[in-house]
Design an enzyme around this catalytic site. Structure first.
Site, PDB file in Angstrom:
ATOM      1  CB  SER A 150      32.249  36.994  47.235  1.00 35.44           C
ATOM      2  OG  SER A 150      31.905  38.342  46.946  1.00 35.44           O
ATOM      3  CE1 TYR A 208      36.009  38.782  50.571  1.00 33.60           C
ATOM      4  CE2 TYR A 208      34.880  39.837  48.727  1.00 33.60           C
ATOM      5  CZ  TYR A 208      34.859  38.998  49.837  1.00 33.60           C
ATOM      6  OH  TYR A 208      33.687  38.377  50.193  1.00 33.60           O
TER       7      TYR A 208
END
Length: 252
Positions: A145, A158
């Site tokens: 990501s 995250y």
């Protein structure tokens, strides 16, 4: 399942029940690959496999459970034999302020996004090495990501898991590359998947911060990511697209 032609890719895709994983599986099957669909939701997998036809195999599995991964490995090998393409697409995104102390969410993200990918690499990495040794094209693709590189408030853990996956990909390239196994790390920006629906903080979810970003920027689609995977893994075997960052045009 029938015998593959010599150039047929045999793939395992995690997170295949929805989002990027589903789109990647669809694209690979459309391009002629045999694909084992791994995810927890057996009903979704069965429906997808039925839709995609005999080159798709539904393998219900939980990447956070070693016994489940072991069983999935056996099922894939029994049906398809050795694989030459592994896509680690399973992931969870659970943002909250670190002050909330959500160890439950932290553990789930680490177990899925990092350790889950490692379990899959442990299960199928030897296949990739053996395929490459036989002269076939062999690929490991990790879906990371942009959060690995860019700081977003409340996404600390995250982002840390995705930074770990990005670093893991880079390090594995030093181990796999000399044996002709390619490692591709893909870092998508804002993408329209189910991830946002797992957020339990209304201020941060689809009706809050995330939804506002969607409205302002306009997200990528899961099919956009699948297109990149298909492109990267279809290059000549001596070409490794090692790091791909893909953002919506309006995302800085």
């Amino acid at each position: 399942m029938g015998h593959p032609t010599p150039n047929t890719r045999t793939a395992v895709v995690t997170g295949a029940a929805s989002g990027m994983g589903e789109a990647i599986a669809r694209r690979l099957v459309a391009d002629g690959a045999r694909v084992a669909l791994l995810a927890r939701r057996a009903d979704r997998l069965a429906a997808l496999a039925a839709e995609l036809g005999p080159n798709a195999l539904a393998v219900p599995a939980d990447v956070t459970d070693q016994d489940s991964v072991d069983a999935a490995q056996e099922r894939v090998h029994a049906a398809f034999g050795r694989i030459d393409l592994l896509v680690n697409s399973a992931g969870v995104m659970l943002p909250n302020p670190v002050d909330d102390g959500r160890i439950d969410e932290w553990s789930r993200m680490i177990d899925t996004n990092v350790t889950g990918a490692l379990r899959m690499i442990r299960a199928f990495g030897p296949d990739l090495v053996a395929a490459a040794a036989d002269g076939a094209t062999a690929d490991l693709v990790d879906i990371s990501s942009i959060g690995a590189d860019v700081v977003f408030p409340h996404y600390a853990v995250y982002g840390a898991t995705k930074a770990a996956l990005t670093q893991l990909s880079a390090a594995l390239r030093s181990e796999y590359g000399p044996r002709d196994v390619r490692v591709t790390n893909i870092e998508p920006g804002l993408t329209d998947t189910e991830l946002g629906t797992h957020i339990d903080n209304p201020a941060l979810g689809p009706d809050g911060q995330l939804g506002a970003m969607f409205d302002t920027i306009g997200p990528l689609t899961a099919a956009d990511i699948a297109d990149l995977v298909a492109y990267a893994t279809s290059r000549p075997r001596h070409v490794n697209l090692r790091q791909l960052v893909v953002l919506p045009t309006r995302q800085a």
